[in-house]
Design a protein around this motif. Structure first.
Motif, mmCIF file in Angstrom:
data_model
loop_
_atom_site.group_PDB
_atom_site.id
_atom_site.type_symbol
_atom_site.label_atom_id
_atom_site.label_comp_id
_atom_site.label_asym_id
_atom_site.label_seq_id
_atom_site.Cartn_x
_atom_site.Cartn_y
_atom_site.Cartn_z
ATOM 1 N N HIS A 99 49.067 -8.065 -30.593
ATOM 2 C CA HIS A 99 50.078 -7.228 -31.168
ATOM 3 C C HIS A 99 49.535 -5.801 -31.378
ATOM 4 O O HIS A 99 48.343 -5.567 -31.381
ATOM 5 C CB HIS A 99 50.358 -7.780 -32.560
ATOM 6 C CG HIS A 99 49.017 -7.870 -33.390
ATOM 7 N ND1 HIS A 99 48.698 -7.035 -34.230
ATOM 8 C CD2 HIS A 99 48.400 -9.206 -33.704
ATOM 9 C CE1 HIS A 99 47.696 -7.435 -35.047
ATOM 10 N NE2 HIS A 99 47.157 -8.632 -34.645
ATOM 11 N N ASP A 126 41.531 -6.218 -34.680
ATOM 12 C CA ASP A 126 42.829 -6.706 -34.858
ATOM 13 C C ASP A 126 43.640 -5.856 -34.818
ATOM 14 O O ASP A 126 44.092 -5.043 -35.614
ATOM 15 C CB ASP A 126 42.464 -7.437 -36.355
ATOM 16 C CG ASP A 126 43.721 -8.124 -36.672
ATOM 17 O OD1 ASP A 126 44.735 -8.346 -35.683
ATOM 18 O OD2 ASP A 126 44.290 -8.476 -37.838
ATOM 19 N N ASP A 127 44.502 -5.719 -33.494
ATOM 20 C CA ASP A 127 44.292 -6.362 -32.471
ATOM 21 C C ASP A 127 43.674 -5.549 -31.391
ATOM 22 O O ASP A 127 44.307 -5.998 -30.221
ATOM 23 C CB ASP A 127 45.401 -7.281 -32.170
ATOM 24 C CG ASP A 127 45.198 -8.379 -31.127
ATOM 25 O OD1 ASP A 127 44.173 -8.705 -31.002
ATOM 26 O OD2 ASP A 127 46.194 -8.801 -30.867
ATOM 27 N N GLU A 160 53.532 -7.640 -36.059
ATOM 28 C CA GLU A 160 52.935 -9.253 -36.209
ATOM 29 C C GLU A 160 52.485 -9.165 -37.898
ATOM 30 O O GLU A 160 52.373 -10.212 -38.303
ATOM 31 C CB GLU A 160 51.878 -9.242 -35.380
ATOM 32 C CG GLU A 160 51.221 -10.743 -35.444
ATOM 33 C CD GLU A 160 50.133 -10.980 -36.439
ATOM 34 O OE1 GLU A 160 49.830 -11.951 -36.473
ATOM 35 O OE2 GLU A 160 49.503 -9.833 -36.820
ATOM 36 N N GLU A 161 52.040 -7.963 -38.334
ATOM 37 C CA GLU A 161 51.252 -7.994 -39.491
ATOM 38 C C GLU A 161 52.193 -7.888 -40.793
ATOM 39 O O GLU A 161 53.534 -7.251 -40.514
ATOM 40 C CB GLU A 161 50.212 -6.585 -39.620
ATOM 41 C CG GLU A 161 49.279 -6.634 -38.591
ATOM 42 C CD GLU A 161 48.073 -7.662 -38.952
ATOM 43 O OE1 GLU A 161 48.196 -8.471 -39.945
ATOM 44 O OE2 GLU A 161 47.260 -7.639 -38.087
ATOM 45 N N ASP A 189 44.343 -12.722 -30.290
ATOM 46 C CA ASP A 189 44.255 -11.949 -31.678
ATOM 47 C C ASP A 189 42.900 -11.964 -32.125
ATOM 48 O O ASP A 189 42.581 -13.023 -32.763
ATOM 49 C CB ASP A 189 45.449 -12.586 -32.639
ATOM 50 C CG ASP A 189 45.976 -11.825 -33.750
ATOM 51 O OD1 ASP A 189 45.034 -10.651 -33.960
ATOM 52 O OD2 ASP A 189 46.821 -12.116 -34.486
#
Ligand SMILES: [Zn+2]
Length: 412
Positions: A99, A126-127, A160-161, A189
């Motif tokens: 991501h 991350d990431d 994604e987050e 990830d």
């Protein structure tokens, strides 16, 4: 060739792959270009990428894909960056993703700082380590002249987050040009090589807003009170009968409202997070929660004085991540387990909330893997990453991917 290889056991598949020159050469790239890989990670992580602000990083990744020489490079309508490593047949496709977004705001300083072996920057692990894994694996496939049976679609995803709510991967599977043609999915990830996330932790997130007229605490007593209504709702929620075996959680994480101690508030709101490892339990909790909120407001309204306006309730779903599981005896999970074992490491199957939630919920085999190395202080400004043994994470992922898409002429 691939047809006979597909019938082999996962362990045989991995052992066969390890004997091929393409794999040996790729492994050498992962080992010998460790510094260049880390430099690339520093470059990509220095580009700011906040939630809903991933564009610059996506553009950088697409330039990388073009430079490496994968085909069909594009940024789709959601903002995901795509590049295809074409196999002998274009379909079906395996998606290999990481991501692009971080949890940090636009104002954050994304400059990467280095202290000995340790890299410091928001999102460095991350990431950042997943993104550099995509670049490195794509480059190894091209540089070694590897020929695969199926195709590999490399994707840097947006959203994604947190509040991104998996919008990138959701678009990829439901509306994007490859929707319907994706057969399996891996997300890199974070760090490590033990973890194989094959279970998707589902969640529903709500913002509940209650609006009234407000008034004087003494003079207007009896007017429905939005904070009292929320209090009634919270009291119901916390008495929810939790299931014994399927871990299920609820949290009222934020409550706001009111102006002063002696005023009846005109508005109050709360943010609520509901989670369960089982979709059926998540749905049960969700139904209970919605009912509780409605009944709480009705109860508060029922006590109002004649002529007073009733409270108005808004329940907004602000996040939804589905649950599910890629079975531990599926080829994808078995290949990842076997590939992990190859490096003398005991794999751990686990459950988390990642981009894999979406394909898993649609019945498409999907896992999330660590991309090697170690890290700490994730989701904080002190986040760090150390590339120690990164090559093992890359090798494990590489073997798993090739096991799925099949190596041409790998029978020997
Ligand atoms: Zn992540």
């Amino acid at each position: 060739m691939a047809s006979s290889a597909l019938k082999a056991s996962p362990s045989q598949l991995i052992q066969d792959l390890l004997k091929t020159p393409e794999v040996a050469e790729s492994f050498r790239i992962f080992e010998h270009q460790a510094d260049a890989i880390t430099d690339e990670q520093i470059r990509i992580c220095s580009i700011p990428s906040s939630p809903f602000g991933e564009q610059e990083r996506a553009e950088y990744l697409s330039r990388k894909f073009l430079e490496i020489g994968v085909s069909d490079v594009q940024i789709d309508e959601a903002g995901n960056c795509l590049g295809l490593f074409r196999g002998l047949s274009q379909l079906p496709v395996m998606v290999v993703s990481a991501h692009l977004d971080t949890v940090f705001s636009r104002e954050t300083d994304f400059t990467v700082r280095r202290k000995d072996q340790r890299l410091f920057a928001p999102g460095i692990s991350d990431d950042g380590c997943g993104l550099v894994a995509l670049i490195t694996i794509a480059r190894a496939l091209v540089e070694t002249g590897t020929k695969t049976s199926g195709s590999i679609l490399f994707v840097g995803t947006v959203g994604e987050e947190g509040e991104g709510n998996l919008r990138g991967v959701r678009y990829l599977f439901t509306e994007g040009p490859w929707a319907g043609g994706i057969e399996s999915f891996i997300s890199f990830d974070g760090p490590g090589i033990e973890r194989i996330t094959n279970r998707a932790l589902g969640s529903h997130r709500y913002r509940v807003t209650v609006i009234g007229t407000g008034g004087h605490s003494w003079g207007d007593f009896g007017i429905p009170n939005p904070v009292h209504a929320l209090g009634r709702a919270i009291s119901r929620l916390v008495s929810y009968p939790l299931p014994r075996d399927q871990r299920t959680t609820f949290n009222v994480g934020k409550v706001q409202g009111g102006a002063s101690i002696n005023s009846i508030p005109s508005e109050a709101c709360m943010d609520v997070d509901l989670r369960s490892c089982a979709e059926v339990e998540l749905q049960r909790l969700d139904a209970y929660f919605r009912r509780s909120v409605h009944e709480a407001v009705e109860q508060e309204n029922a006590a109002r004085r004649p002529g007073d306006c009733p409270l108005v309730l808004n329940v907004d779903l602000v996040g939804e991540r589905p649950s599910g599981e890629t079975p531990s005896n599926s080829l994808l999970v078995e290949l990842a387990l076997e590939a992990t074992r190859t490096f003398g490491v005991a794999a751990e199957l686990d459950q988390s909330s990642t981009d894999s939630n979406l394909p898993i919920s649609r019945g498409i085999p999907a896992i999330t893997l660590g991309a090697g190395g170690t890290s700490g202080c994730s989701h904080t400004l002190d986040e760090w990453y150390e590339p120690l043994n990164r090559d093992m994470g890359l090798k494990r992922g590489f073997l798993t991917i090739l096991g799925m898409v099949g190596l041409e002429n790998s029978d020997r």
